[in-house]
Design an enzyme around this catalytic site. Structure first.
Site, PDB file in Angstrom:
ATOM      1  N   HIS A   5      51.529  39.031  41.228  1.00 36.72           N
ATOM      2  CA  HIS A   5      53.143  40.055  40.932  1.00 36.72           C
ATOM      3  C   HIS A   5      54.263  39.605  40.580  1.00 36.72           C
ATOM      4  O   HIS A   5      54.555  38.277  40.612  1.00 36.72           O
ATOM      5  CB  HIS A   5      53.408  40.307  42.182  1.00 36.72           C
ATOM      6  CG  HIS A   5      54.707  41.450  42.673  1.00 36.72           C
ATOM      7  ND1 HIS A   5      55.450  41.614  42.975  1.00 36.72           N
ATOM      8  CD2 HIS A   5      54.034  42.973  42.354  1.00 36.72           C
ATOM      9  CE1 HIS A   5      56.528  42.516  42.883  1.00 36.72           C
ATOM     10  NE2 HIS A   5      55.153  44.047  42.742  1.00 36.72           N
ATOM     11  N   SER A  29      39.078  45.884  47.633  1.00 42.26           N
ATOM     12  CA  SER A  29      39.186  46.645  46.437  1.00 42.26           C
ATOM     13  C   SER A  29      39.522  47.834  46.335  1.00 42.26           C
ATOM     14  O   SER A  29      38.184  48.247  46.398  1.00 42.26           O
ATOM     15  CB  SER A  29      39.939  45.700  45.411  1.00 42.26           C
ATOM     16  OG  SER A  29      40.775  46.828  44.675  1.00 42.26           O
TER      17      SER A  29
END
Length: 567
Positions: A277, A480
């Site tokens: 990120h 995920s």
């Protein structure tokens, strides 16, 4: 320990009555619940000094009350319900402009590394149902135009201004419409906070340290400390050893975690994957740290061999590692145990490395997935950051930062003006956020959170399978709920469903408010888009779409358009 109980399904639901809202009275009527869980290089170093950290309260561990009302299902649980379990769970970076053979980029101020911006999470549960609301009509669009919402600065402008009530009604319609087709960003829009509306009339500010009360009396510190204690239990750190606070978002948690790392190791090098990120590399720029962006494997995990090679080349410098517990675009989870083995094999002593875990979405989910790897403070990690508005659901962005208390002493400063200590990134801090997080945790309980996680994981598999069957390239990482797919050719469809895109791929983050009915509609529109505009071709060699076809993902996949070879 707490997370082990959750994964084994021991922390299940017990209730002597039902809990529900009475909307007309705006009042919650709840029965008493019982818990039955058993056993239960910095180029410029600006040194921050401080004398003493008050730290976390040394609360004795007590059983956590488990609630079983889940936002992922309409029905109530009963005592006859079986234990919840997760069954059959299968599991960003822009292209570099650097012209170099070195796969590792020294990363401090590289503006080519930009993450995908996230929109503000909208209020109320309008995105939770199966209905898809129509877009605004032209009349409502005019009411939300810049000219209409402009703030009058004269009596003449006031006389011709659009009425505020009409503007707000149009805005409400807009939010309903956009929330009902919210697929690309990790926000749980399924929640009900009616009981907290009454507290919006107060200016609740948790300024200063959560554990050191200031002179400002309108705060929610007791709720903030309860939230911190919950996550300390979740991530297995003993009372008295931890410190934390409720942040404005996951980015602030990362900024705080990397600040602690820099203060502990002023001459350390920050290592993180290229698909990290953007806030991690933002922290490196803010703190003037030496940082290296490590290449990734096709699935999005950090390339462990290159990481080991880079650490070995810089053995004279302390090691700071950001471990991704779910990358931004692909939802990939870096293998913490493998990274720790690398440090062990290179004989890096504990006092020479610092590990921060960016767990924005999945650090909240992972403890509730059966047989998932453990990410906790029982291992030599130093801090974790998680977002609160993502998995739990909250009308304002927020998060939680948790760290070893010993590290926080390095940044603490006494502030007489506050009659408290400065240990956080922000000074004034949103006390409403702490209250909302506390409320969500109390209402959901362990069983409710687990049910939401199961919904996300199973529904993500449903989406991946439906896309593959329809002839699209789609992938889903283990651990995920982020489904990665070829980017649609029609930008209008991307904007309609608010898909997050990176070059030639897009993704859908399956949250509790994403239903199979909406998925069916989404895939139907994707098929129509393909028939009209065709399929996306890989933008270049080694593009994200090309890597979706790599055999290292496992399973069957529809090949991207154009020449294809495994990478």
């Amino acid at each position: 320990m707490f997370s082990k109980l959750v994964r084994n399904g021991i922390a299940h639901k017990v209730c002597s009555g039902k809990s529900y809202f009475t909307s007309a009275q705006n009042k919650l009527q709840a029965s008493t619940l019982r818990s039955i869980a058993k056993g239960s290089s910095a180029n410029d170093y600006c040194g921050l000094t401080g004398a003493h950290i008050s730290g976390s309260k040394g609360h004795e561990k007590s059983p956590l009350n488990t609630r079983f009302k889940s936002t992922a299902a309409d029905e109530e649980f009963t005592l006859d319900d079986p234990l919840i379990s997760v069954k059959n769970i299968k599991n960003e970076v822009s292209p570099s402009n650097d012209k170099t053979d070195d796969p590792v980029r020294d990363y401090t101020s590289d503006k080519t590394k930009s993450g995908t911006p996230s929109p503000w999470a909208v209020f109320d549960a309008w995105g939770a149902g199966e209905e898809i609301h129509a877009p605004l009509d032209s009349s409502d669009e005019r009411k939300l135009s810049p000219e209409s919402v402009k703030i009058p600065t004269s009596e003449e402008e006031r006389e011709i201004a659009t009425d505020e009530t009409e503007i707000l009604q149009a805005y409400d319609t807009f939010l309903k419409s956009r929330s009902s087709v919210h697929f690309g960003y990790p926000y749980n829009l399924m929640y009900n906070h009616e009981e907290l509306y009454q507290f919006m009339k107060y200016s609740i500010n948790n300024l200063g340290d959560p554990f050191v009360t200031s002179n400002y009396g309108v705060h929610s510190r007791q709720f903030e400390c309860a939230v911190i204690d919950f996550f300390a239990n979740l991530w297995n750190i003993s009372p008295g050893d931890y410190w934390g606070y409720v942040t404005t978002c996951g980015t602030e948690g990362n900024l705080h975690g990397i600040l602690l790392a820099r203060e502990c190791h002023p001459d350390g090098i920050l290592y993180s994957s290229k698909e990290t990120h953007y806030s991690i590399f933002k922290a490196a720029r803010y703190y003037r740290m030496d940082a290296k962006a490590i290449p990734t494997l096709p699935m999005g995990e950090i390339d462990y061999d290159i990481l080991a090679s880079e650490i070995e080349k810089n053995r004279d410098r302390p090691v700071i590692i950001n471990v991704n517990i779910g990358t931004t675009v692909k939802g990939a989870v870096d293998n913490l145990d493998r990274i720790l083995r690398i440090l062990n094999n290179l004989n890096i002593p504990r006092e020479r490395f610092h590990i921060h875990c960016d767990g924005a979405l999945f650090a909240m989910m992972m403890p509730f997935v059966d047989f998932a790897p453990e990410v906790s403070f029982r291992k030599p990690i130093d801090s974790i950051a998680v977002s609160g508005h993502k998995m739990l659901g909250c009308p304002m962005p927020c998060g939680v930062a948790l760290a070893r208390k010993e590290h926080v002493k390095k940044v603490e400063q006494r502030i007489d003006y506050l009659n408290s200590v400065d240990t956080t990134i922000m000074g004034s801090r949103n006390g409403q956020a702490a209250l909302y997080l506390w409320y969500s945790l109390r209402k959901k309980g362990l069983s409710g959170i687990k049910r939401d996680v199961v919904h996300c994981m199973e529904t993500a598999q449903y989406l991946r399978n439906k896309l593959t069957k329809a002839g699209f390239t789609a992938r889903l990482n283990d651990l995920s709920s982020t489904v990665v797919l070829e980017r649609p050719m029609d930008d209008a469809l991307i904007k309609r469903w608010q898909l997050a895109c990176e070059e030639d791929i897009a993704h859908v983050v399956v949250m509790p408010n994403v239903t199979r009915v909406k998925i069916d509609k989404f895939v139907e529109e994707l098929v129509e888009c393909r028939e009209k505009y065709g399929r996306m071709k890989p933008a270049r060699d080694e593009s994200p779409l090309t890597k979706l076809g790599c055999s290292s993902w496992g399973g069957k996949v529809v090949a991207p358009v154009g020449d294809f070879k495994s990478v």
